[in-house]
Design a protein around this motif. Structure first.
Motif, PDB file in Angstrom:
ATOM      1  N   THR A   1       1.622  -2.917   7.436  1.00  0.00           N
ATOM      2  CA  THR A   1       2.236  -2.860   6.414  1.00  0.00           C
ATOM      3  C   THR A   1       2.987  -3.752   6.160  1.00  0.00           C
ATOM      4  O   THR A   1       3.780  -4.370   6.930  1.00  0.00           O
ATOM      5  CB  THR A   1       2.204  -1.324   6.387  1.00  0.00           C
ATOM      6  OG1 THR A   1       1.603  -1.768   4.627  1.00  0.00           O
ATOM      7  CG2 THR A   1       3.489  -1.434   6.209  1.00  0.00           C
TER       8      THR A   1
ATOM      9  N   MET B   1      -1.248   5.053   4.832  1.00  0.00           N
ATOM     10  CA  MET B   1      -2.177   5.347   5.575  1.00  0.00           C
ATOM     11  C   MET B   1      -1.430   6.064   6.579  1.00  0.00           C
ATOM     12  O   MET B   1      -0.348   7.321   6.569  1.00  0.00           O
ATOM     13  CB  MET B   1      -1.539   4.154   6.313  1.00  0.00           C
ATOM     14  CG  MET B   1      -0.680   3.468   7.490  1.00  0.00           C
ATOM     15  SD  MET B   1      -0.264   2.256   8.605  1.00  0.00           S
ATOM     16  CE  MET B   1      -0.738   1.270   7.179  1.00  0.00           C
TER      17      MET B   1
ATOM     18  N   ARG C   1       0.439  -1.016   0.137  1.00  0.00           N
ATOM     19  CA  ARG C   1      -0.073  -0.048   0.439  1.00  0.00           C
ATOM     20  C   ARG C   1       1.141   1.411  -0.061  1.00  0.00           C
ATOM     21  O   ARG C   1       1.850   1.392   0.480  1.00  0.00           O
ATOM     22  CB  ARG C   1      -1.186  -0.061   1.456  1.00  0.00           C
ATOM     23  CG  ARG C   1      -0.740  -0.096   2.510  1.00  0.00           C
ATOM     24  CD  ARG C   1      -1.171  -0.325   4.003  1.00  0.00           C
ATOM     25  NE  ARG C   1      -2.303   1.267   3.332  1.00  0.00           N
ATOM     26  CZ  ARG C   1      -3.753   0.534   4.756  1.00  0.00           C
ATOM     27  NH1 ARG C   1      -3.416  -0.214   5.826  1.00  0.00           N
ATOM     28  NH2 ARG C   1      -4.186   1.621   4.538  1.00  0.00           N
TER      29      ARG C   1
END
Length: 202
Positions: free
Chosen positions: A103, A93, A90
């Motif tokens: 993560t 965040m 990703r």
């Protein structure tokens, strides 16, 4: 001729010396700092805390839940000598200082042979690096990927509550390099049929 018996004074001296040696050895054991901690904290400025007790202490924080939100952006790449694909699962965040987050990064060996890689972390801006605390990271140890193998590599982290008020975003980056020494040892071990090949941390 019998040896002269020890006097109470000499026995006390001997016991005192033994206690002093034991205390010195105990203190010396705490002075041995692991190399990865020196590298991350002194060279890269990234604080490390490991183990469940450290996690709980950092997560609790002792000051209640923070209302502040920090944007953490993730980035990753490989050195040209390493035939791997490597990228964050990703891109960013939003996190609260003092709370623990996780993560992952995705890595894939695109070559036809097993290769050992080592990751170097960095934090931007540099003045925020000492407030970024990693509790678990694939960068703590070398990683071995077999030919064509893919792997999700986790990172657990938190942001120190003392992060300066004017720092509202941080970027965590990794660059993977080929570990030539361990890759050569791995090739030699495979050629000799040895099972002593270097392994990645779980």
């Amino acid at each position: 001729m019998n040896a002269p018996a020890q006097t109470p004074r000499s026995r006390r001296f001997g016991m005192g010396a033994m206690v002093a040696i034991a205390i010195g050895a105990f203190g010396f054991s705490f002075a041995l700092v692991p190399l990865y901690r020196i590298a991350c904290e002194k060279v890269f400025g990234i604080r490390l805390e490991r183990g469940p007790d450290a996690d709980r202490a950092a997560e609790a924080g002792g000051r209640g839940r923070s209302d502040r939100l920090i944007t953490v952006t993730f980035d990753g790449g490989v050195n040209s000598k390493l035939p791997w694909q490597f990228a964050p699962s990703r891109r960013s965040m939003r996190v609260r200082p003092g709370e623990l987050y996780e993560t992952t990064y995705h890595a894939r060996n695109t070559s036809d042979r097993a290769i050992v890689g080592s990751a170097t972390p960095s934090i931007a801006p540099a003045r925020g690096s000492k407030y970024f605390i990693k509790t678990e990271c694939f960068c703590f140890t070398a990683q071995t990927l077999a030919a064509g193998e893919s792997r999700e590599m986790p990172v657990r982290f938190l942001i120190d509550r003392d992060l300066p008020d004017d720092v509202n975003s941080l970027t965590l980056s990794y660059t993977f390099f080929k570990n030539d020494l361990l890759t050569a040892r791995l090739s030699e071990a495979k050629a000799g049929g040895s099972s002593d090949a270097p392994r990645s941390a779980p």
